[in-house]
Write an enzyme that holds these catalytic residues in place. Structure first.
Site, PDB file in Angstrom:
ATOM      1  N   SER A 250       0.906  -1.359   0.004  1.00 21.40           N
ATOM      2  CA  SER A 250       0.063   0.013  -0.128  1.00 21.40           C
ATOM      3  C   SER A 250       0.851   1.265   0.059  1.00 21.40           C
ATOM      4  O   SER A 250       2.204   1.082   0.076  1.00 21.40           O
ATOM      5  CB  SER A 250      -1.018   0.137   1.190  1.00 21.40           C
ATOM      6  OG  SER A 250      -0.094   0.135   2.336  1.00 21.40           O
ATOM      7  N   LYS A 251       0.297   2.314  -0.012  1.00 22.75           N
ATOM      8  CA  LYS A 251       0.779   3.660  -0.048  1.00 22.75           C
ATOM      9  C   LYS A 251       2.052   3.819   0.734  1.00 22.75           C
ATOM     10  O   LYS A 251       2.958   4.323   0.701  1.00 22.75           O
ATOM     11  CB  LYS A 251      -0.349   4.848   0.176  1.00 22.75           C
ATOM     12  CG  LYS A 251      -0.907   5.088  -0.998  1.00 22.75           C
ATOM     13  CD  LYS A 251      -0.231   5.858  -1.848  1.00 22.75           C
ATOM     14  CE  LYS A 251      -0.886   5.888  -3.429  1.00 22.75           C
ATOM     15  NZ  LYS A 251      -0.216   5.442  -4.321  1.00 22.75           N
TER      16      LYS A 251
END
Ligand code: GLU
Length: 509
Positions: A250-251
């Site tokens: 994820s980010k």
């Protein structure tokens, strides 16, 4: 074999989804099958056409072309779920007619209250079945009175749902944990589990290869296939792509979308090759290991020839940007330099060196590239490596404490002066020309090795470090001869650079 990639157009293409697309593509291309692109845009609030366009662009960039899809059509279209609402409606009606589905009038508030009550008393939070027993007449009366019901699938009462997953083996779910799912919402839009079954069946998809996050949806889908009289496809659920800390990528791990990796200067063949190796290893049991396998770097068509679902691992794969960078270094070195030159143009622009090269300009850049590609991971790092070509600001160089202390030495200054003098009469330098000039300077100053080449480097590049002078010097002088139409910013030649630097040394500094 007919396979599909079915993204929801709600954002950028995540590399995990890109890997799903890739595995489907590899299967289709390796078997002479068909690869379908289907856009799952039934969530009207979150789906956008921009996202669809971006996903298609990223797939094309990766080299994953499709045989049927929203832009090109095909025999089982349309390929956008928002254009198939009539189909979902007609299959839902069929299920209503056979009592395999029923109208549900529960409001969101009713459902939430029931869910909370169930959780509070320790019961499973599945649909309690308030509308299950409504008669058809009761339901019709409420519809006639203006209520807008959803449609729910009536999950059969007994038994387990069992399906075989190519990656995970037999999967068994007890049926009683499955509440009756909504198949068509009150607004007429189908629920994912329903649309996907109708579409996969009508599009004659033979293998559903997708992320493991959908495994818990599969039992409902299998039941729907049965209720609709379709035979289910083969399923293969891929373990998710994780970040280095083994949490879903994820980010917080950095770049996650194909678009981000592209703009960071990774090549599509690098991303494809690296993604292929996450969770797939061509050396399954019974396969011989060859020297070639060790390299693990193959063009996409070769990957397609080797790809087999049987070799896909059921344990999660880790996305490690370091490894991607390693793969990218390999592809940067073997790529056509003119292509890399073209790809580097926007990165030069971002670094403040704006250019619009024509064929000659590109050939010049391509010729200079080996100096950079031997030592960078990504295209966006090329402009820094080649910055010495475009800025020859000796005044700036003399602000560098290292350069200053080097130039404090009289012998070093003598090298610069001799170099400047030799170059006044010398033609533009190629490699031999440079060697000859360096020899003259050596003869005139009695300096050699570092004591000779360091001051030369500083005078010609304004820097104490950089690519080999044998490459850098001919590149500078090739650039100096380019006409303006070549579209490359003005490059000052070695002659001019040495003269400027010698003059700067004469002033106080
Ligand atoms: N639209 C779904 C997703 O993006 C597709 C799931 C599937 O392949 O069935 O997750």
């Amino acid at each position: 074999m007919r396979v599909r990639f079915a993204p929801s157009p709600t954002g950028q293409l995540h590399v995990g989804n890109a890997r799903t697309a890739l595995f489907n593509w590899l299967l289709a291309r390796g078997s002479g099958g068909v690869f379908i692109l289907r856009i799952e845009d039934t969530n009207a609030e979150r789906s956008t056409r921009e996202s669809e366009v971006a996903i298609e662009r990223d797939l094309r960039w990766l080299g994953l072309d499709w045989d049927e899809g929203p832009d090109i059509g095909g025999p089982r279209g349309p390929y956008r779920q928002s254009e198939r609402l009539h189909l979902y409606q007609s299959y839902a009606t069929e299920l209503l007619n056979t009592d395999a589905a029923y109208y549900c009038f529960c409001s969101a508030a009713d459902l939430e209250a029931a869910r909370e009550a169930a959780v509070a008393s320790g019961r499973p939070a599945r649909y309690g079945g308030a509308c299950r027993r409504l008669s058809r007449e009761q339901a019709q009366a409420r519809i006639a009175a203006g209520e807008r019901p959803a449609i729910r699938f009536r999950v059969p009462a007994v038994g387990d749902v069992v399906f075989t997953d190519v990656v995970r083996g037999d999967v068994r779910f007890p049926i009683d944990v499955i509440g009756d799912p909504i198949i068509v919402r009150a607004d007429g839009h189908p629920a994912y589990n329903f649309a996907v079954v109708v579409d996969d069946a009508l599009m004659e998809v033979t293998h559903v290869v997708r992320g493991e996050d959908h495994i818990s949806n599969t039992p409902r889908q299998v039941l729907l296939y049965e209720a609709l009289g379709f035979s289910p496809p083969m399923f293969a659920h891929l373990a998710l792509v994780m970040g280095p800390d083994h949490g879903p990528l994820s980010k917080r791990h950095g770049a996650t979308s194909v678009a981000e990796f592209r703009s960071k200067g990774y090549l599509p063949e690098s991303l494809v090759n690296y993604l292929a190796l996450i969770g797939w290893s061509p050396r399954g049991p019974g396969r011989s290991r060859s020297v070639e396998d060790d390299a693990e770097l193959w063009p996409i068509d070769e990957l397609a020839k080797r790809f087999a679902l049987d070799d896909v691992s059921h344990s999660a794969g880790v996305f490690d940007e370091e490894k991607l960078a390693w793969v990218n270094r390999h592809y940067l070195k073997i790529a056509d330099p003119t292509r890399i030159a073209e790809l580097s143009v926007p990165h030069f622009g971002a670094a403040g060196v704006r250019m619009a090269p024509d064929g000659r300009g590109l050939a010049f850049l391509a010729g200079a590239l080996p100096m950079a590609t031997s030592s960078v991971d990504r295209i966006d790092q090329i402009p820094t490596r080649l910055a010495f070509l475009f800025d020859a600001d000796t005044t700036h160089a003399l602000l560098d404490p290292g350069v200053r202390s080097e130039m404090n030495d009289e012998g070093a200054r003598a090298v610069v002066v001799a170099l400047a003098e030799e170059l006044t009469t010398a033609p533009r330098l190629d490699r031999q020309g440079f060697r000859a000039v360096a020899n003259q300077v050596k003869a005139r100053t009695g300096r050699k090795g570092k004591a000779l080449f360091h001051p030369i480097r500083v005078a010609l590049t304004g820097r104490r470090e950089g690519p080999e002078l044998d490459l850098a010097v001919p590149a500078i002088d090739a650039g100096a001869d380019l006409p303006g139409e070549a579209g490359i910013p003005k490059i000052l030649g070695c002659r001019e650079r040495a003269a400027l630097f010698a003059r700067a040394l004469e002033q106080p500094w």
